[in-house]
Design a protein around this motif. Structure first.
Motif, PDB file in Angstrom:
ATOM      1  N   VAL A 118       0.818  -1.216   0.000  1.00  0.00           N
ATOM      2  CA  VAL A 118       0.000   0.000   0.000  1.00  0.00           C
ATOM      3  C   VAL A 118       0.856   1.274   0.000  1.00  0.00           C
ATOM      4  CG1 VAL A 118      -1.900  -1.182   1.161  1.00  0.00           C
ATOM      5  CG2 VAL A 118      -0.245   0.105   2.531  1.00  0.00           C
ATOM      6  N   GLU A 119       2.169   1.103   0.136  1.00  0.00           N
ATOM      7  CA  GLU A 119       3.067   2.261   0.254  1.00  0.00           C
ATOM      8  C   GLU A 119       2.879   3.301  -0.864  1.00  0.00           C
ATOM      9  OE1 GLU A 119       4.622   3.086   2.907  1.00  0.00           O
ATOM     10  OE2 GLU A 119       5.588   4.850   2.012  1.00  0.00           O
ATOM     11  N   PRO A 120       2.695   2.868  -2.132  1.00  0.00           N
ATOM     12  CA  PRO A 120       2.506   3.874  -3.183  1.00  0.00           C
ATOM     13  C   PRO A 120       1.301   4.780  -2.910  1.00  0.00           C
ATOM     14  CG  PRO A 120       2.913   1.713  -4.160  1.00  0.00           C
ATOM     15  CD  PRO A 120       2.760   1.491  -2.687  1.00  0.00           C
ATOM     16  N   ALA A 121       0.249   4.234  -2.344  1.00  0.00           N
ATOM     17  CA  ALA A 121      -0.919   5.052  -1.996  1.00  0.00           C
ATOM     18  C   ALA A 121      -0.550   6.034  -0.896  1.00  0.00           C
ATOM     19  CB  ALA A 121      -2.074   4.167  -1.540  1.00  0.00           C
ATOM     20  N   VAL A 122       0.170   5.523   0.122  1.00  0.00           N
ATOM     21  CA  VAL A 122       0.536   6.359   1.264  1.00  0.00           C
ATOM     22  C   VAL A 122       1.356   7.559   0.802  1.00  0.00           C
ATOM     23  CG1 VAL A 122       1.803   6.391   3.448  1.00  0.00           C
ATOM     24  CG2 VAL A 122       0.448   4.372   2.814  1.00  0.00           C
ATOM     25  N   GLU A 123       2.266   7.310  -0.154  1.00  0.00           N
ATOM     26  CA  GLU A 123       3.126   8.406  -0.626  1.00  0.00           C
ATOM     27  C   GLU A 123       2.330   9.471  -1.365  1.00  0.00           C
ATOM     28  OE1 GLU A 123       6.583   6.880  -2.706  1.00  0.00           O
ATOM     29  OE2 GLU A 123       7.105   5.794  -0.858  1.00  0.00           O
ATOM     30  N   VAL A 124       1.437   9.033  -2.218  1.00  0.00           N
ATOM     31  CA  VAL A 124       0.626  10.003  -2.969  1.00  0.00           C
ATOM     32  C   VAL A 124      -0.254  10.800  -2.005  1.00  0.00           C
ATOM     33  CG1 VAL A 124      -1.199  10.264  -4.689  1.00  0.00           C
ATOM     34  CG2 VAL A 124       0.622   8.595  -5.051  1.00  0.00           C
ATOM     35  N   LEU A 125      -0.842  10.111  -1.042  1.00  0.00           N
ATOM     36  CA  LEU A 125      -1.707  10.781  -0.065  1.00  0.00           C
ATOM     37  C   LEU A 125      -0.915  11.816   0.735  1.00  0.00           C
ATOM     38  CD1 LEU A 125      -3.747   7.700   1.227  1.00  0.00           C
ATOM     39  CD2 LEU A 125      -4.621   9.592  -0.156  1.00  0.00           C
ATOM     40  N   ARG A 126       0.294  11.431   1.123  1.00  0.00           N
ATOM     41  CA  ARG A 126       1.144  12.322   1.909  1.00  0.00           C
ATOM     42  C   ARG A 126       1.384  13.626   1.147  1.00  0.00           C
ATOM     43  NH1 ARG A 126       6.305   9.297   2.650  1.00  0.00           N
ATOM     44  NH2 ARG A 126       5.128   8.134   4.219  1.00  0.00           N
ATOM     45  N   GLU A 127       1.698  13.486  -0.139  1.00  0.00           N
ATOM     46  CA  GLU A 127       1.922  14.673  -0.971  1.00  0.00           C
ATOM     47  C   GLU A 127       0.693  15.573  -0.947  1.00  0.00           C
ATOM     48  OE1 GLU A 127       4.548  15.861  -2.764  1.00  0.00           O
ATOM     49  OE2 GLU A 127       5.617  14.354  -1.558  1.00  0.00           O
ATOM     50  N   ALA A 128      -0.471  14.956  -0.873  1.00  0.00           N
ATOM     51  CA  ALA A 128      -1.720  15.720  -0.904  1.00  0.00           C
ATOM     52  C   ALA A 128      -2.135  16.178   0.494  1.00  0.00           C
ATOM     53  CB  ALA A 128      -2.825  14.865  -1.514  1.00  0.00           C
ATOM     54  N   GLY A 129      -1.340  15.858   1.507  1.00  0.00           N
ATOM     55  CA  GLY A 129      -1.674  16.280   2.872  1.00  0.00           C
ATOM     56  C   GLY A 129      -2.718  15.402   3.542  1.00  0.00           C
TER      57      GLY A 129
END
Ligand code: ADP
Ligand code: MG
Length: 701
Positions: free
Chosen positions: A417-428
């Motif tokens: 799930v890490e790729p999702a976590v990274e994208v979400l992080r970028e979006a705050g």
């Protein structure tokens, strides 16, 4: 030089000096210099015994060095005060003292710290430390610490009373992608403390959240004032360690025994609008939600999940918090039905089922956030082979942005799930492994919104007879233990609180005369400074007939003698007996916290108050709204409102009595502790039946 200039010099200096710079391997001076490699401005090593340090030109002292606005001091303890003096002479605005060996060592160190504080104050220097790990700011790539690495840039401001905590958190935060604006290791807080930083960060629009790990807030009242001004705009989240009141004090009142320092912190931080996190994990959980997401407009939460179990966990967490599970409008249900397979659940939590792809998630979240009743949403995903996680992250971020409502995620897994976590992080959008943590973070945002929107609660100014009250307190001069009891009931009258008719007398004959005047059965109580809890020694007789009053007098005095032969017996109070059948015994009390000052306590009273432990505490002054919240805040509030066919108590009178006692606490610093127990709350008002207080004789008159 203003405080603002000093704070600006601390976080965004043009030039930094390292006093005690050295290239000796393993030294603090070298570590700081190495950490300053990424600094955007000028770095100036200072050391009288070196020509160069790590390839930079070194200066013997600040006087001969180029001008700097921040100096980091890492010299032996004895050399610190002279170095800070020299910094002041050279016009340095901010100083961070890394060196340890000050008040934390006691004795000589404490004396050294006093001199350090005085020197810094004389020069108007903004001083952090001593015994600090240092200061970092991503404004200008400043890492003036001897810690292990640079923080990621972000908008969270972080202060910590523990230096070890700073290094641990930064190391962890890097892995989590959590970024910081400024980081301050407070050290011994000789000058700059949490109050200064909250004020400075609160005034800085580039800081979105202030977080802190604190062991003590010495001047609680100043912190409360500063934080109260800041928290409507900027959330402040604290972990305050040392939550158990180890030093259970030998208090001479119920209020003193109940309202220890932990209750003071709890009350003070709540009133200041500060969110308290129960753990370091929660601190960052809340900070991430508050920094990256808008505040929720409503308490209703929508849950979108591809698995049943985690959805139930989220539902439970919503129940544990002061949130509610949204119930969707018919339009939302229709939309969900049209995008989900027949077997899917269109009620909240919305189960998009294990075979959901990104498109189904997107459509479901869009429908949920589009419901006008939904204030926020949690997106839960257990790993499946169908979902492309980077795409899921993008979809969630896009739908969140389109609706402008807060969304938190629980991508439950690791590498997949890490790729999702990274994208979400970028979006705050913060991600939490555990759905319960995701919900708790939304709840923190709700709490913040609620506190930020809270109107001010002005202190009351009842018409009272302060001079008369001060006179009564002077009677304490010759009393053992500086205590006053029912013989000082007029104090309450002076503050507009009703008391039963009665008198303190010193003979059986006089007791009988008072009883005759009052008529009917009376109440008799021993009056002795040594007897703190009268009932405990049989020192209260309720319902004494006139004929028995003289005997009762002798009996009560004998009981005091049996309890403590040399006790001072001031006499016996003969008091009108109240009908308590429709009344509730409550307690209103005052105690003083060394940091927060006067506290007011309200609760269910009577002789079992400490057993029941049903009380609310506030830092005085307590306004009308605060007093009402105190009353509503006890578990027994339904009793007062008239549960089970009881007549409701006069709640307005209870509220008024609380504000009057609060005013008394603010007006009369000589009152150290006070119990009105019971304050009898009946259908037609309140009456104070008992009083006990401890007075500081040096502050009377
Ligand atoms: P203490 O708290 O020192 O034991 P109080 O004066 O509070 O002494 O009396 C103990 C209890 O006696 C009260 O909680 C209340 O239930 C009852 N009591 C005291 N005074 C009266 C009164 N005037 N009328 C009716 N009941 C009373
Ligand atoms: Mg009592």
């Amino acid at each position: 030089m203003s405080e603002t200039d000093g704070i600006a010099a601390l976080f965004d200096p043009d030039a930094v000096a390292v006093v005690g710079a050295t290239d000796r391997e393993g030294s603090v001076g070298r570590a700081i210099l190495e950490n300053l490699a990424g600094f955007d401005g000028t770095v100036v090593p200072v050391n009288p015994s070196r020509e160069t340090v790590l390839g930079r030109r070194c200066f013997p002292d600040l006087a001969s060095a180029p001008a700097v606005d921040l100096a980091v001091v890492a010299v032996p303890p004895d050399a610190v005060v002279p170095a800070v003096d020299a910094a002041g002479a050279a016009g340095v605005q901010a100083v961070v003292v890394i060196t340890a060996g000050f008040s934390e060592t006691g004795g000589e160190g404490a004396d050294r710290e006093r001199r350090l504080r005085e020197t810094a104050a004389t020069h108007g220097i903004t001083l952090v430390g001593p015994n600090s790990l240092g200061v970092m700011s991503t404004r200008s790539g400043l890492n003036a610490t001897f810690g292990p690495g640079d923080p990621l840039p972000g908008d969270i401001a972080f202060m910590s009373q523990s230096g070890a905590f700073v290094t641990a958190v930064l190391d962890w935060a890097e892995g989590e992608g959590v970024g910081f604006r400024d980081v301050v290791s407070l050290g011994n807080k000789a000058l700059v403390d949490e109050t200064d930083l909250v004020r400075a960060w609160g005034a800085d629009p580039s800081v979105s959240v202030v977080i802190g790990y604190l062991e003590a807030i010495e001047d609680g009242r100043a912190f409360l004032e500063a934080a109260r001004a800041v928290t409507p705009e900027t959330p402040v989240v604290l972990v305050k360690s040392g939550r158990t009141d180890a030093g259970a004090r030998a208090a001479s009142s119920h209020t003193g025994a109940i309202a220890g320092s932990e209750r003071a912190y709890e009350a003070g931080l709540e009133q200041a609008g500060v969110l308290r996190a129960g753990s370091v994990e929660a601190l960052f959980d809340y900070a991430r939600a508050l920094s990256g997401q808008p505040l929720p407009d409503g308490d209703a939460v929508g849950v979108v999940t591809n698995a049943g179990g985690p959805g139930v966990m989220a539902t439970d967490a919503v129940g544990d918090a002061d949130l509610e599970l949204a119930s969707f409008g018919p339009g939302t249900r229709d939309r969900l039905e049209s995008v989900l397979p027949e077997t899917a659940n269109t009620h909240n939590p919305v189960d998009v089922i294990g075979d959901a792809d990104v498109g189904r998630y997107r459509a479901a979240l869009d429908a949920v956030l589009g419901d006008p009743g939904v204030g926020s949403a949690v997106v839960i995903a257990a790993p499946t082979a169908i979902v492309d996680y980077a795409e899921l992250g993008q979809a969630v971020a896009a739908v969140q942005a389109a609706h402008g409502k807060p969304v938190v995620a629980a991508m439950m897994g690791g590498a997949r799930v890490e790729p999702a976590v990274e994208v979400l992080r970028e979006a705050g959008i913060p991600n939490y492994f555990d759905p319960a943590r995701a919900v708790a973070s939304l709840d923190a945002a709700r709490r913040h919104r609620e506190r930020a929107a809270r109107p001010v609660d002005p202190p009351t100014s009842h018409d009272v007879d302060r001079a008369r009250a001060a006179e009564i307190l002077e009677r304490v001069q010759d009393r053992p233990g500086n205590r006053l009891g029912v013989e000082a009931m007029e104090l309450l009258e002076a503050y507009g609180i009703d008391t039963p008719a009665g008198e303190v007398v010193d003979s059986p004959g006089a007791a009988r005369a008072v009883a005759e005047r009052l008529g009917g059965d009376v109440v008799m109580k021993v009056v002795s400074p040594e007897v703190v809890h009268k009932s405990d020694i049989g020192g209260v007789r309720v319902g004494v007939a006139t004929a028995d009053v003289a005997d009762a007098y002798e009996d009560l005095v004998a009981r005091v003698r049996a309890y403590q032969p040399d006790a001072t017996v001031l006499g016996v109070q003969v008091q009108e007996r109240l009908d308590l059948s429709d009344a509730t015994e409550t307690i209103v009390g005052v105690t003083r916290d060394p940091g927060f000052g006067p506290l007011v306590l309200f609760g269910l009273g009577g002789v079992f108050v400490e057993v029941l432990e049903d009380t609310s505490v506030r830092v005085a002054p307590v306004g009308e709204r605060g007093a009402r919240e105190m009353v509503e805040g006890v578990r027994a509030a339904p009793l007062l409102r008239g549960a089970r066919g009881r007549e409701p108590a006069d709640l307005e009178a209870v509220v008024e009595a609380i504000t009057r006692i609060s005013q008394l606490a603010m007006d009369l610093p000589a009152v150290l502790e006070l119990d009105v127990n019971p304050l009898v709350a009946g259908p037609d008002g309140v009456t104070a039946v008992d009083l006990r207080l401890t007075v500081d004789p040096s502050q009377t008159g």
